[in-house]
Design a protein around this motif. Structure first.
Motif, mmCIF file in Angstrom:
data_model
loop_
_atom_site.group_PDB
_atom_site.id
_atom_site.type_symbol
_atom_site.label_atom_id
_atom_site.label_comp_id
_atom_site.label_asym_id
_atom_site.label_seq_id
_atom_site.Cartn_x
_atom_site.Cartn_y
_atom_site.Cartn_z
ATOM 1 N N PRO A 40 0.896 -1.372 -0.124
ATOM 2 C CA PRO A 40 -0.072 -0.017 -0.103
ATOM 3 C C PRO A 40 1.101 1.158 0.090
ATOM 4 C CG PRO A 40 0.110 -0.826 2.204
ATOM 5 C CD PRO A 40 0.837 -1.787 1.270
ATOM 6 N N GLY A 41 0.210 2.362 -0.595
ATOM 7 C CA GLY A 41 1.041 3.614 -0.513
ATOM 8 C C GLY A 41 -0.016 4.706 0.059
ATOM 9 N N GLY A 42 0.579 5.918 0.305
ATOM 10 C CA GLY A 42 -0.150 7.004 0.661
ATOM 11 C C GLY A 42 0.465 8.253 0.513
ATOM 12 N N PHE A 43 -0.274 9.342 0.819
ATOM 13 C CA PHE A 43 0.052 10.750 0.524
ATOM 14 C C PHE A 43 0.325 11.293 2.221
ATOM 15 C CE2 PHE A 43 -1.444 9.935 -3.600
ATOM 16 C CZ PHE A 43 -0.598 10.654 -4.426
ATOM 17 N N TRP A 44 1.633 12.206 2.097
ATOM 18 C CA TRP A 44 1.606 13.084 3.428
ATOM 19 C C TRP A 44 1.575 14.213 2.829
ATOM 20 C CZ3 TRP A 44 3.024 8.048 3.157
ATOM 21 C CH2 TRP A 44 2.959 7.398 3.905
ATOM 22 N N TYR A 45 0.996 15.346 3.444
ATOM 23 C CA TYR A 45 1.256 16.888 2.849
ATOM 24 C C TYR A 45 1.059 17.630 4.236
ATOM 25 C CZ TYR A 45 -3.886 16.796 4.552
ATOM 26 O OH TYR A 45 -4.988 16.581 5.225
ATOM 27 N N LYS A 46 1.597 18.763 3.936
ATOM 28 C CA LYS A 46 1.730 19.829 5.072
ATOM 29 C C LYS A 46 0.278 20.630 4.849
ATOM 30 C CE LYS A 46 6.723 20.419 5.477
ATOM 31 N NZ LYS A 46 7.977 21.369 5.539
ATOM 32 N N LYS A 47 -0.173 20.787 5.864
ATOM 33 C CA LYS A 47 -1.587 21.668 5.812
ATOM 34 C C LYS A 47 -1.369 23.082 5.193
ATOM 35 C CE LYS A 47 -4.389 18.858 9.224
ATOM 36 N NZ LYS A 47 -5.392 19.004 10.294
#
Length: 215
Positions: free
Chosen positions: A164-171
């Motif tokens: 599985p993969g995912g996205f991380w982001y700075k709000k």
């Protein structure tokens, strides 16, 4: 999940052909260039006797585990494992497939390399009844099952994992460049490859214009 590879090996053993290699009708030869000795293949694969050759770019420790699990299912078969560095491995597999000689009975693949071969006749069709690979593949996460099949829907390889993969982001940056930091709204923006590309273009344009003003 790791024990699935033992089931994969067992599924391909019935005719001692290649999991992801050497189809195409050329006479298969062993690593010493001689035609392999016939195995004692039985209707109950767990009682089969003989040897199989496995090529891999996985670590020796990993393969020791897989072979141990495999031999719990098929104790009468000796598994000869050849471990190679990834770059060397890719080249040797290509040469074996091109010449139709010295190919292993079973080979492990990175998904990108597997995609090059799965629609060719170099790989055995594991959807044939004697392998029973469809029953294993359909037990997997759907995208893994799909990646295991060629354009005609035949299983040409089997995976022992999903990644599985995912996205991380700075709000703060999401708010600035995408207008929202809400996870659900961002999910909708990134829910397909086309949307990911389009969202990336929007961010790129905003950053480009911002840099123009800064200069």
């Amino acid at each position: 999940m790791k024990k699935r590879l033992a089931r994969v090996l067992a599924a391909t053993l019935a005719a001692s052909t290649v999991l992801t290699g050497c189809g195409g009708g050329s006479e298969k030869k062993s690593a010493n260039g001689k035609a392999p000795e016939k195995q004692k293949i039985t209707e109950d694969v767990t009682k089969t006797e003989g040897e199989i050759n496995v090529w891999t770019n996985l670590s020796q420790d990993e393969m020791n585990f897989y072979v141990e699990e495999f031999n719990k299912i098929v104790p009468g078969v000796k598994v000869n494992v050849t471990v190679m560095p990834s770059k060397e491995y890719r080249t040797k597999l290509q040469n074996a497939f091109r010449t139709g000689t010295n190919a292993p009975d079973v080979a492990t693949f990175e998904i990108s390399d597997f995609g090059v071969y799965k629609d060719s006749d170099m790989l055995e069709n594991l959807s044939q009844e004697q392998y029973g690979a469809d029953a294993i593949s359909k037990d997997m996460i759907p995208y893994v099952d799909e990646l295991s099949r060629d354009g005609e829907g035949n299983v040409k390889g089997l995976s022992w994992q999903s990644t599985p993969g995912g996205f991380w982001y700075k709000k703060a940056l999401a708010k600035e460049y995408l207008g929202t930091d809400d996870p659900q709204e961002l999910y909708e923006m990134l829910s397909s490859w086309d949307k990911i590309v389009e969202t990336g273009k929007q961010v790129y344009e905003k950053i480009r214009w911002k840099n123009c003003f800064i200069r």
